[in-house]
Design a protein around this motif. Structure first.
Motif, PDB file in Angstrom:
ATOM      1  N   GLY A 166      22.960   5.235 -23.912  1.00  0.00           N
ATOM      2  CA  GLY A 166      22.645   5.378 -22.495  1.00  0.00           C
ATOM      3  C   GLY A 166      23.610   4.617 -21.606  1.00  0.00           C
ATOM      4  N   ALA A 167      24.216   3.560 -22.133  1.00  0.00           N
ATOM      5  CA  ALA A 167      25.086   2.724 -21.310  1.00  0.00           C
ATOM      6  C   ALA A 167      26.503   3.278 -21.224  1.00  0.00           C
ATOM      7  CB  ALA A 167      25.122   1.300 -21.865  1.00  0.00           C
ATOM      8  N   LEU A 201      21.535  -9.091 -11.188  1.00  0.00           N
ATOM      9  CA  LEU A 201      21.323  -7.657 -10.970  1.00  0.00           C
ATOM     10  C   LEU A 201      20.128  -7.430 -10.074  1.00  0.00           C
ATOM     11  CD1 LEU A 201      21.923  -6.261 -14.562  1.00  0.00           C
ATOM     12  CD2 LEU A 201      23.535  -6.554 -12.702  1.00  0.00           C
ATOM     13  N   ARG A 258      -6.781  13.124   3.798  1.00  0.00           N
ATOM     14  CA  ARG A 258      -5.506  12.418   3.952  1.00  0.00           C
ATOM     15  C   ARG A 258      -4.350  13.366   3.600  1.00  0.00           C
ATOM     16  NH1 ARG A 258      -5.821   7.207   1.386  1.00  0.00           N
ATOM     17  NH2 ARG A 258      -5.604   6.244   3.415  1.00  0.00           N
ATOM     18  N   ALA A 301      25.088   0.945 -15.861  1.00  0.00           N
ATOM     19  CA  ALA A 301      25.993   0.107 -16.641  1.00  0.00           C
ATOM     20  C   ALA A 301      27.322  -0.073 -15.914  1.00  0.00           C
ATOM     21  CB  ALA A 301      26.220   0.735 -18.017  1.00  0.00           C
ATOM     22  N   GLY A 334      20.859   3.762 -17.749  1.00  0.00           N
ATOM     23  CA  GLY A 334      21.959   4.471 -18.344  1.00  0.00           C
ATOM     24  C   GLY A 334      23.314   4.187 -17.752  1.00  0.00           C
ATOM     25  N   TYR A 335      24.210   5.166 -17.937  1.00  0.00           N
ATOM     26  CA  TYR A 335      25.629   4.900 -17.731  1.00  0.00           C
ATOM     27  C   TYR A 335      25.955   4.465 -16.315  1.00  0.00           C
ATOM     28  CZ  TYR A 335      25.585   9.619 -15.787  1.00  0.00           C
ATOM     29  OH  TYR A 335      25.316  10.719 -15.041  1.00  0.00           O
ATOM     30  N   PHE A 370      23.640  -3.889 -23.522  1.00  0.00           N
ATOM     31  CA  PHE A 370      22.342  -3.252 -23.361  1.00  0.00           C
ATOM     32  C   PHE A 370      21.709  -2.900 -24.702  1.00  0.00           C
ATOM     33  CE2 PHE A 370      25.157  -2.313 -19.912  1.00  0.00           C
ATOM     34  CZ  PHE A 370      24.396  -2.572 -18.793  1.00  0.00           C
ATOM     35  N   ASN A 413      29.297  14.239 -14.525  1.00  0.00           N
ATOM     36  CA  ASN A 413      28.165  14.476 -15.409  1.00  0.00           C
ATOM     37  C   ASN A 413      27.217  15.545 -14.897  1.00  0.00           C
ATOM     38  OD1 ASN A 413      27.735  12.742 -17.943  1.00  0.00           O
ATOM     39  ND2 ASN A 413      28.735  11.365 -16.514  1.00  0.00           N
ATOM     40  N   HIS A 447      31.801   8.953 -12.257  1.00  0.00           N
ATOM     41  CA  HIS A 447      30.851   9.023 -13.369  1.00  0.00           C
ATOM     42  C   HIS A 447      29.733  10.031 -13.144  1.00  0.00           C
ATOM     43  CE1 HIS A 447      32.615   5.808 -15.728  1.00  0.00           C
ATOM     44  NE2 HIS A 447      32.892   5.228 -14.587  1.00  0.00           N
ATOM     45  N   GLN A 467      27.007  -2.288 -12.974  1.00  0.00           N
ATOM     46  CA  GLN A 467      26.879  -3.663 -13.430  1.00  0.00           C
ATOM     47  C   GLN A 467      28.232  -4.244 -13.812  1.00  0.00           C
ATOM     48  OE1 GLN A 467      26.959  -4.632 -17.000  1.00  0.00           O
ATOM     49  NE2 GLN A 467      26.939  -6.688 -16.136  1.00  0.00           N
ATOM     50  N   ASP A 486      29.205   6.588 -20.675  1.00  0.00           N
ATOM     51  CA  ASP A 486      29.345   7.898 -20.052  1.00  0.00           C
ATOM     52  C   ASP A 486      29.753   8.883 -21.136  1.00  0.00           C
ATOM     53  OD1 ASP A 486      30.176  10.148 -18.629  1.00  0.00           O
ATOM     54  OD2 ASP A 486      30.692   8.934 -16.887  1.00  0.00           O
ATOM     55  N   LEU A 544       0.655   5.575   0.262  1.00  0.00           N
ATOM     56  CA  LEU A 544      -0.211   6.478   1.024  1.00  0.00           C
ATOM     57  C   LEU A 544      -1.560   6.633   0.333  1.00  0.00           C
ATOM     58  CD1 LEU A 544       1.962   9.424   2.261  1.00  0.00           C
ATOM     59  CD2 LEU A 544       0.462   7.971   3.605  1.00  0.00           C
ATOM     60  N   PHE A 545      -1.583   6.410  -0.950  1.00  0.00           N
ATOM     61  CA  PHE A 545      -2.787   6.788  -1.698  1.00  0.00           C
ATOM     62  C   PHE A 545      -3.434   5.597  -2.387  1.00  0.00           C
ATOM     63  CE2 PHE A 545       0.271  10.203  -1.545  1.00  0.00           C
ATOM     64  CZ  PHE A 545      -0.441  11.077  -0.757  1.00  0.00           C
ATOM     65  N   ARG A 570       0.842  -1.186   0.000  1.00  0.00           N
ATOM     66  CA  ARG A 570       0.000   0.000   0.000  1.00  0.00           C
ATOM     67  C   ARG A 570       0.874   1.230   0.000  1.00  0.00           C
ATOM     68  NH1 ARG A 570      -5.160   0.449   0.980  1.00  0.00           N
ATOM     69  NH2 ARG A 570      -4.940   2.393   2.112  1.00  0.00           N
ATOM     70  N   LEU A 617      21.612 -12.559 -14.381  1.00  0.00           N
ATOM     71  CA  LEU A 617      22.894 -11.906 -14.137  1.00  0.00           C
ATOM     72  C   LEU A 617      23.105 -11.596 -12.660  1.00  0.00           C
ATOM     73  CD1 LEU A 617      23.769  -9.132 -16.723  1.00  0.00           C
ATOM     74  CD2 LEU A 617      25.119 -11.080 -16.013  1.00  0.00           C
ATOM     75  N   MET A 626      27.157  -7.735 -19.469  1.00  0.00           N
ATOM     76  CA  MET A 626      25.880  -7.463 -20.112  1.00  0.00           C
ATOM     77  C   MET A 626      26.058  -6.496 -21.269  1.00  0.00           C
ATOM     78  SD  MET A 626      22.369  -6.491 -18.271  1.00  0.00           S
ATOM     79  CE  MET A 626      20.861  -6.368 -19.195  1.00  0.00           C
ATOM     80  N   TRP A 650      29.640 -10.315  -5.096  1.00  0.00           N
ATOM     81  CA  TRP A 650      28.855 -10.021  -6.297  1.00  0.00           C
ATOM     82  C   TRP A 650      29.670  -9.188  -7.269  1.00  0.00           C
ATOM     83  CZ3 TRP A 650      27.124  -5.427  -8.497  1.00  0.00           C
ATOM     84  CH2 TRP A 650      26.096  -5.548  -9.443  1.00  0.00           C
ATOM     85  N   SER A 668      20.734  11.148 -20.134  1.00  0.00           N
ATOM     86  CA  SER A 668      21.514  11.264 -21.365  1.00  0.00           C
ATOM     87  C   SER A 668      21.097  12.501 -22.133  1.00  0.00           C
ATOM     88  CB  SER A 668      21.305  10.016 -22.217  1.00  0.00           C
ATOM     89  OG  SER A 668      19.930   9.813 -22.404  1.00  0.00           O
TER      90      SER A 668
END
Lengths: 327, 285, 310
Positions: free
Chosen positions: A103-104, A64, C3, B181, B177-178, A98, B200, B196, B184, A106, A21-22, A19, A62, A96, A87, B7
């Motif tokens: 996005g993976a 994760l 609430r 990654a 994202g980075y 992606f 950024n 990192h 991981q 920098d 709050l809402f 649950r 994996l 991995m 780990w 990103s």
């Protein structure tokens, strides 16, 4: 016989619930009782629509994420909890790739340095040696040292994915999980990256989990295939067998929707009804609302994944196991 | 609350020249920094040197005292130069301290989530809701006012803004994202955050610093004006205004020159900050 | 809605508890209260007796609970200088502070909001730019500088108005102007940007595309929506009435709570400081709560609980 690289026993993972709050949040059973083994050096393809839980399964495999129920074993030992030193050390052996390479990565660090980073993380080699190994790894995926000096946004999508693959392979891992590694790339680039992965796994004896919704790609790369529908495996077997002779109605629909060269053009099975919603899993066989051959039993009783003697397993009441057929 | 996609494309370096008032502001900031760095060389007299023969000299009348002298015959220009150094030192120190505190707390909140995050957010709400001047006055009442305490106290000013920015950006970076990654790959959290995520989000944090900096100058000068900040014989801009207030009828120049420096400096830094924000990070409040 | 209010009230209570804790921690960290109050030359037996009498020999958490209990009972300690209950002394000063801050607040609202709205509706004109420049200066000029400049012009040069003290309406003009002008600038800038944001939204364009007269669009759609963020700032201004008065009361020798705080800090009259700290926190928290209730009234989505997490 050596232990499998990865062994998943009845793993389940649900999100939400509880649950707030809402009001109550719906429970999404992303993965619901999946048992799988990945032998060393083999490739397992996991196919399914979005929302089938295949990405969650990849993250569970994996380590994760921790499963709510069931066990994950890596190289014969239980998977350590995420974030623990054990780990982290294990990351060296399992990596991995992606879906979104931009996005993976920098965006503020030249890609060669990012490829070398796993070596620094795991304390492998002196800085100069890491640099040399990073350039070797880049060369192995077909990128030059000059390209290694660039930033991610200065490379093309395919080149970025090659960088991610180089980074994943620099520690010589035993397991590679690829989550939709080519679906964000141009079609013309996809084949190159897939061929690269095929070459690399053959050269290095990698065990690979290849997650994709694209049956053609999976057929190219996988030894075995598991088909997922709403968090469960509905069919599993040798890739060639499953994709040439699908038994589950869902797999049949998927295969018929993806024409492949050299295959007889058969009638297309059109999926009807609502697309699957993991938050509202139908009772009985989850596929029954869309199944062209569903019977009353499918609405009340969930079928178990039953292996046929040829190693091809199916979870469907309407598929008579080969053993019964022969009797 | 500011949550940015992780990103975001890198801002293309535009070569457009800044408007004239921004360039003027940059010029003033550079001048003030130069004065602060070379205060010992610039000041024509020691800032505490009294000269009873030259009391209350008006500005622009005596070449030895271009900005005049005060009631004790101390050179206003020399005091002003030293005041600029002290005020900037406090403001810089405080801004850096509060940026560090805020960023660390924001990262902790983003990393641990759960009750740690709730505690940080509650503290941030509290800090944002309570007028800082009142909190600062209470602490000074209890602990007295050594210079290091004043810097440390001012270092609590504005931390909640960095904490919110750092938390929001770190969460969006770790969610996908980075940062995910790299984690991981087996990186430790300190590596993920320092190597990192921090680089950024640095530009966003720097913009926040230029927006907080003038407010720190204002609060410090307010405290010193009330006689509760920097203590004599040390001097700061607020201190000089506070002292000059007693001579406002006879010698308004004592108070006017430091007052103008305060106004121009806060104005210039906030113009620069606004401009940087528009260029680097239009999403900041 | 209920609430939502309960959550807000809970947060308010947490804030007050934090302030009390802050005061307790700072008080205990600043030194041994026995020595602080009795003086360093008192014999050790007397100190021990004092500690027993005031419970200072108890574990720190017992002291904390007692301290909390005392404050809940309205016992905020005695002023060390006048030996009278601190709460009484502070209460005596509140009317003087209100006499300055309430007219100043009216000034801020009456000047700031119309200027901001007008500037937004005439974006890019000379008027708009003038308002923006004034707002930037309003931020950059600290109130003590503004106060002294006003004194310099209206008391020293022109001799029209007294430079300090209280008694007549004339005494109030400069302090109220000082307090009001800076706040009005901030409010104008904020109202302008809230208004501009609302004017850029699709429903405003839709309403005006439907053929509604522009004045009706502004009155019926833009103003109510721009009011929501503005209410927050006004709530903050109300909550910081006392804090804002600290500097101005000091400059104009105005016998209010703010000046009292400065004097108490300089003379280390801890009970007074602590009492004013709590008073400020209480006004802040109360005005925040009122703002939250107003939010509920102004924003129908909140009333139906759909966006209560915001």
């Amino acid at each position: 016989m050596t232990a499998p690289a990865l062994d998943l026993r009845a793993v389940a993972r649900a999100y939400g619930g509880g649950r707030t709050l809402f009001g109550a949040r719906p429970v999404v059973r992303a993965v619901d009782g999946v048992t799988l083994a990945l032998p060393q050096g083999r490739t397992l393809g996991i196919v399914g629509e979005s929302g089938s839980g295949k990405s969650t399964l990849g993250r569970l495999a994996l380590g994760l994420e921790t499963p709510d129920a069931g066990h994950v074993t890596a190289f014969g030992a239980p998977m350590p909890a995420p974030g623990t030193p054990a780990w982290r050390a294990l990351r060296r052996r399992m990596q991995m790739v992606f879906q979104d390479p931009l996005g993976a990565l920098d965006r503020r660090i030249p890609v060669a340095d990012q490829v070398a980073e796993p070596l620094a993380i795991h304390g492998i080699g002196a800085p100069a040696e890491r640099r040399a190994r990073a350039l070797d790894a880049l060369a192995a995926v077909g990128l030059s040292a000059a390209q290694g000096g660039r930033y991610p946004h200065e490379l093309s999508g395919g080149q970025r994915q090659r960088v991610v693959i180089a980074r994943a392979l620099i520690t010589d891992p035993d397991v590679l999980v690829c989550d939709e590694p080519v679906s964000a790339l141009d079609v013309s680039i996809q084949a190159q990256v897939v061929n690269l992965l095929i070459d690399l796994k053959a050269a290095r004896g990698l065990a690979m989990v290849f997650i994709s919704h694209d049956l053609r790609v999976v057929r190219q790369i996988a030894d075995r295939v598991a088909v997922m529908y709403l968090g469960r495996i509905v069919e599993e077997g040798a890739a060639e067998a499953v994709l040439r002779d699908p038994r589950h109605p869902y797999t049949r629909a998927l295969v018929s929707a993806a024409p492949a060269p050299g295959r007889h053009r058969r009638e297309r099975v059109i999926l009807s009804g609502e697309p699957p919603n993991p938050a509202a899993r139908p009772a009985g066989c989850a596929f029954h609302p869309r199944c062209p051959v569903a019977v009353a039993r499918c609405r009340s009783e969930a079928p178990a994944l039953e292996p046929a003697p040829d190693g091809h397993a199916t979870a469907c009441h309407r598929v008579t196991p080969a053993a019964e057929r022969a009797a | 609350m500011t949550v940015l996609p992780a990103s975001r494309p890198v801002a293309a370096p535009r070569r457009a020249t800044a408007p004239w008032f921004v360039r003027l502001a940059f010029g003033w900031v550079a001048l003030v920094l130069l004065v602060a760095l070379t205060a010992d060389l610039i000041a024509p007299h020691p800032y505490t040197a009294m000269s009873l023969a030259n009391r209350l000299v008006p500005p622009f009348q005596n070449l030895a005292h271009p900005l005049g002298t005060d009631e004790l015959g101390r050179d206003v220009l020399s005091r002003l130069v030293v005041s600029v150094r002290i005020s900037l030192l406090i403001a810089f120190g405080a801004t850096v301290i509060s940026a560090v505190i805020g960023t660390v707390l924001g990262f902790l909140a983003a990393h641990f989530r759960g009750w740690v995050e709730q505690a940080v957010l509650t503290l941030a709400d509290f800090q944002a809701a309570m007028p800082f001047l009142i909190l600062a006055l209470s602490v000074l009442a209890f602990f007295g006012n050594a210079l290091w305490l004043l810097v440390g106290l001012m270092g609590l000013y504005g931390w909640e803004r960095y904490a919110r920015v750092a938390r929001g950006l770190a969460i969006s970076a770790t969610a996908q994202g980075y940062a995910a990654a790299v984690a991981q790959l087996g990186a430790t959290p300190s590596r993920v955050y320092l190597r990192h995520i921090l680089p950024n989000i640095a530009s966003t944090l720097i913009v926040s610093m230029t927006l907080v900096f003038p407010e720190v100058i204002l609060v410090e000068s307010g405290l010193s004006f009330l006689g509760l900040g920097v203590q004599p014989p040390m001097t700061s801009l607020g201190n000089m205004v506070g002292y000059g207030r007693d001579y406002i009828t006879r010698a308004p120049w004592i108070m006017l020159s430091p007052a103008l420096v305060i106004v121009f400096t806060t104005l210039a830094v906030s113009v620069v900050g606004d401009w940087l924000r528009d260029r680097l990070d239009p999403t900041l409040g | 809605m209920l609430r939502y209010l309960a959550v807000r009230a809970f947060r308010a209570a947490v804030t007050i508890a934090l302030v009390v804790t802050f005061a307790f921690v700072v008080l205990r960290m600043s030194g041994d209260p026995a020595i602080l109050i009795m003086g360093p030359e008192v014999p050790p037996e007397a100190l021990a007796a004092f500690r027993r009498a005031w419970g200072l020999d108890q574990p720190i958490w017992v002291q904390y609970v007692r301290y909390f209990g005392a404050i809940l009972n309205g016992d905020l300690g005695m002023s060390m200088r006048d030996n009278r209950p601190a709460i009484e002394m502070v209460a005596e000063r509140i009317p003087a502070t209100l006499a300055l801050t309430v007219p100043a607040l009216v000034l801020k609202l009456a000047v700031g909001i119309p200027l901001g709205v007008w500037a937004a509706l005439h974006q890019g004109t000379g008027f708009d730019r003038a308002v923006m420049v004034a707002a930037v200066f309003g931020f950059a000029i600290p109130s003590f500088v503004l106060a002294l400049v006003l004194v310099l012009v209206f008391s020293v040069d022109l001799g029209w108005l007294p430079s300090g003290g209280q008694g007549t309406v004339a005494h109030m003009i400069l302090p109220v102007l000082t307090l009001g002008l800076g706040g009005a600038a901030a409010l104008a800038r904020f109202t302008r940007s809230a208004m501009l944001e609302v004017l850029g939204r699709p429903y405003i364009r839709t309403a005006s595309a439907k053929g509604l007269p522009w004045a009706a669009v502004v009155r019926g759609h833009a103003l109510p929506n721009a009011a929501i963020p503005t209410v927050t700032l006004v709530g903050f201004l109300v909550g910081s009435l006392i804090a804002g008065a600290v500097v101005v009361e000091s400059v104009f020798s105005w016998p209010g709570v703010g000046r009292m705080l400065v004097v108490a800090v300089a003379s280390r009259d801890l009970a007074i400081v602590q009492c004013i700290l709590l008073l400020v926190a209480a006004t802040m928290v109360t005005s925040n709560l009122v703002v939250d209730v107003l939010y509920g009234v102004l924003d129908p989505r909140l009333r139906h609980g759909a966006r209560a997490a915001a």
